[in-house]
Design an enzyme around this catalytic site. Structure first.
Site, PDB file in Angstrom:
ATOM      1  CE  LYS A  66      -3.816  -2.296   2.365  1.00 47.71           C
ATOM      2  NZ  LYS A  66      -4.756  -2.263   3.502  1.00 47.71           N
ATOM      3  CG  ASP A 100      -7.347   0.095   3.848  1.00 51.20           C
ATOM      4  OD1 ASP A 100      -8.072  -0.829   3.448  1.00 51.20           O
ATOM      5  OD2 ASP A 100      -6.112   0.104   3.704  1.00 51.20           O
TER       6      ASP A 100
END
Length: 273
Positions: A66, A100
């Site tokens: 990420k 997220d």
């Protein structure tokens, strides 16, 4: 010819994203398919550029990619502030997003948590912790980030401080931190299949007024959530964060309203088999 989507990560064997997204595509009768690929940090640039070149519809990124993706994609303002990307879209070049935080926020709100004013303890300082801490701090929570390597937690807290009240520390005072928290969130991989006996805290460390949220979703009930139940605490499964962050990625890629309940049922069904 089907439009291809995928999740990249290392490890990747645990992922349920293909089941979730393929169920959504089927329910909406969309000619699309979603796969999982094991990709290392070293190969991420080639993988993303290759997916773009081959006409993929979009990508998800998981551990440990990420933050590395920030060097490759053009992030939107939120992902740029977070310094982590979990969703890549190819409609206009190579665009990066982070869903997220939205996924975690919706999972907590579903569980009846009032985020504004809550004292939230996040254990871990990786890409997921970054997204969640940014979102919850901007929602008005008091966020403490605790990590095995204190320097990483402190650096992350410094980054997140632009949007809210946050500090970073090590794990030495974990008992005290848990005792004074309203919400505990595990943002590490501890307890993930196949290491199902691992946990960041035991029932003895958890108080009954705590909300315990484990972003690990495989197994469906992690050791941490079992320990929290023993202590009489409220629990939040990582399944709903997975579903909500996936639903937001689906919307980004397709512009179509995602079938959230179909996605949830697919994940839970896969975990129960």
């Amino acid at each position: 010819m089907k439009k291809v989507f995928a999740v990249l990560g290392d490890p990747i064997e645990h992922t349920l994203s293909p089941m979730m997204h393929n169920a959504a595509f089927k329910a909406l009768e969309m000619d699309c398919i979603y796969h999982a690929f094991k990709v290392s940090k070293e190969n991420l640039k080639d993988a993303i550029k290759g997916a773009h070149a081959m006409g993929f519809g979009g990508l998800n990124l998981t551990v440990p990619l990420k933050e590395e993706a920030m060097k490759i994609v053009k992030p939107d303002l939120l992902a740029a502030a977070m310094g982590a990307v979990n969703t890549v879209d190819f409609k206009d070049g190579i665009q990066g997003y982070n869903t997220d935080g939205i996924g975690a926020e919706k999972a907590l709100v579903d569980a009846g948590v009032k985020i504004e004013g809550a004292k939230v303890l996040i254990v871990g300082a990786g890409g997921a912790a970054r997204g969640i801490s940014f979102q919850l701090a901007s929602d008005g929570a008091e966020v403490i980030i605790a990590n095995r390597t204190p320097e990483r937690a402190i650096q992350l807290a410094d980054d997140v401080a632009i949007v809210g009240n946050v500090r970073g520390c090590g794990l030495e005072q974990l008992d005290d931190l848990i005792s004074s928290a309203d919400v505990l969130i595990n943002c590490t991989t501890l307890g993930m299949h196949p290491h199902v006996e691992d946990t960041i805290a035991t029932a003895e460390q958890i108080h009954a007024d705590l909300v315990v949220f484990d972003i690990v979703y495989n197994p469906l009930k992690t050791k941490l959530l079992m320990e929290a139940e023993k202590a009489g605490a409220r629990t939040v499964s990582g399944v709903m964060m997975l579903v909500y962050q996936g639903a937001e990625a689906f919307r980004i890629w397709t512009g179509v309203k995602p079938p959230v309940e179909v996605m949830r049922e697919a994940v839970i069904g896969a975990l129960r088999t």
